[in-house]
Design an enzyme around this catalytic site. Sequence first.
Site, PDB file in Angstrom:
ATOM      1  N   LYS A 188       0.852  -1.196   0.000  1.00 51.04           N
ATOM      2  CA  LYS A 188       0.000   0.000   0.000  1.00 51.04           C
ATOM      3  C   LYS A 188       0.880   1.234   0.000  1.00 51.04           C
ATOM      4  O   LYS A 188       1.977   1.234   0.580  1.00 51.04           O
ATOM      5  CB  LYS A 188      -0.902   0.016   1.245  1.00 51.04           C
ATOM      6  CG  LYS A 188      -1.681   1.314   1.440  1.00 51.04           C
ATOM      7  CD  LYS A 188      -2.361   1.381   2.800  1.00 51.04           C
ATOM      8  CE  LYS A 188      -2.980   2.754   3.026  1.00 51.04           C
ATOM      9  NZ  LYS A 188      -3.634   2.876   4.336  1.00 51.04           N
ATOM     10  N   GLU A 233      -8.989  12.143  12.379  1.00 54.60           N
ATOM     11  CA  GLU A 233      -8.120  11.051  12.822  1.00 54.60           C
ATOM     12  C   GLU A 233      -7.249  11.456  14.003  1.00 54.60           C
ATOM     13  O   GLU A 233      -6.376  12.327  13.884  1.00 54.60           O
ATOM     14  CB  GLU A 233      -7.239  10.570  11.666  1.00 54.60           C
ATOM     15  CG  GLU A 233      -6.461   9.313  11.986  1.00 54.60           C
ATOM     16  CD  GLU A 233      -6.159   8.476  10.765  1.00 54.60           C
ATOM     17  OE1 GLU A 233      -5.547   7.407  10.908  1.00 54.60           O
ATOM     18  OE2 GLU A 233      -6.538   8.888   9.651  1.00 54.60           O
ATOM     19  N   GLU A 277      -6.863  -2.123   3.013  1.00 51.73           N
ATOM     20  CA  GLU A 277      -6.185  -0.870   3.327  1.00 51.73           C
ATOM     21  C   GLU A 277      -6.276  -0.566   4.817  1.00 51.73           C
ATOM     22  O   GLU A 277      -5.299  -0.163   5.459  1.00 51.73           O
ATOM     23  CB  GLU A 277      -6.814   0.269   2.517  1.00 51.73           C
ATOM     24  CG  GLU A 277      -6.213   1.632   2.785  1.00 51.73           C
ATOM     25  CD  GLU A 277      -6.974   2.756   2.100  1.00 51.73           C
ATOM     26  OE1 GLU A 277      -6.774   3.914   2.507  1.00 51.73           O
ATOM     27  OE2 GLU A 277      -7.774   2.486   1.171  1.00 51.73           O
ATOM     28  N   GLU A 415     -12.084  10.621  -4.926  1.00 51.12           N
ATOM     29  CA  GLU A 415     -11.974  10.583  -3.468  1.00 51.12           C
ATOM     30  C   GLU A 415     -11.151  11.758  -2.960  1.00 51.12           C
ATOM     31  O   GLU A 415     -11.490  12.390  -1.949  1.00 51.12           O
ATOM     32  CB  GLU A 415     -11.339   9.265  -3.020  1.00 51.12           C
ATOM     33  CG  GLU A 415     -11.195   9.148  -1.506  1.00 51.12           C
ATOM     34  CD  GLU A 415     -10.581   7.831  -1.073  1.00 51.12           C
ATOM     35  OE1 GLU A 415      -9.745   7.853  -0.144  1.00 51.12           O
ATOM     36  OE2 GLU A 415     -10.938   6.784  -1.650  1.00 51.12           O
TER      37      GLU A 415
END
Length: 438
Positions: A188, A233, A277, A415
């Site tokens: 990733k 986050e 992910e 996105e």
Amino acid sequence: MTSLPTSESDLAPHAPLVARTVALSPADGTSLLALLPATSPRDTTSWVRRGDGLVGWGRTLSVTAHGAGRFAALESWWSEVSGSAVVRDEVDLPGTGPVAFGAISYAADSPSGATLVVPSVVVGRRGDRWWVTTTSTDALPPNVDPSVSTDAVAPGDVTFADGSLSPAEWAGAVAEAVTRIQAGALDKVVLARDLDVRTAAPIDVRWLLGRLAESYGSTWVFAVDGLVGATPEMLVRREKGLVTSRVLAGTIRRTGDDEHDLALAASLARSSKDLEEHEYAVRSVAEALAPHCSSMNVPEAPFVLHLSNVMHLATDVAGVLTDRTTSLALAASLHPSAAVCGTPTSVADGLISELEHMDRGRYAGPVGWIDASGDGEWGIALRSGAIHHEDDHRMSLYAGCGIVAGSVPEAEVAESDAKLIPMRDALTATTPRPERTP
């Protein structure tokens, strides 16, 4: 690269920091952000979520460090400043007494570096408890009336332009990343893009903070040294021996139709690409915290976090601290997580340098605060922008996406567009757009 302090506060000895915290009884309906006075973008600080948190203004002390040792340099400086401080704290909560706000560059070689700022005034709220902390380097604290402020000023006409890469060029970078992943070079990588902003009037940080808080109340609305945003986050929170971290990875854009969005949330929770992910990101955080914690709680499956513009797969990791590691040192051990870099870290970081063609600055780095006990909260600087220090009519906005083997470049562009919406809207909005309740 050697990490060296570069602020004026370190060029000559200074007197010990003097900090006094007293309880505050504001008028009913007062909000933290409404207390901020007009000041320079670099001297306005904020860490607010759902009305609670900290805001500050002025600059009693600050330090900036660069290089791979930038976290350690900030840690050492804060230990010296807070350890020698003369403190009178009549409230005794996390975030009272002397507090430093920090913003740290994503990359060690970024010219932005890592900065800690001790504001002259900090006002805090936790539920029905309010307080004000004043700091100085002499015996007399600054005079302050936290009930007086002026209205935030709109930026006027705003223009947006492509940053380092156009959307088509960035889609090409995503395609190259997918090719590398499918060839087995890595699992990733998180690729980011930027937008250049120009405004007719100087950018008033308070305007951005107010609009972000109105529209994205479930995020942490932050400002440190000209870096402004609303992050969903929480990289790490340390409070009285408990360590928590919220991991976000895997995203889908909302449509505005509640019934359709519920169906999209269900599809996100079943998406093999997004679950893969997310698993990488959770694993990287749990492994980084494990040496410092016992009784780790890592849920087996994520939940879907609903924000105004997007939905994320989310997992809350928690543990009991077993050593004296500060919140800043914990943030250092977590950065960069797979949520902003990739897996394996070294390979993903190299690919970021190769494909992004830009300096992230403090985007995707830790941002937050630390108090004298080491408690604090550090988020990841997402959904954010940096006001140019040399020109407060200019700002760079950033957004990134996690790329795995199943990623589609066009979908990743969409996105990233969705993730740019919070800052774009905050700059151009003239009326509040309340956050929807999922």
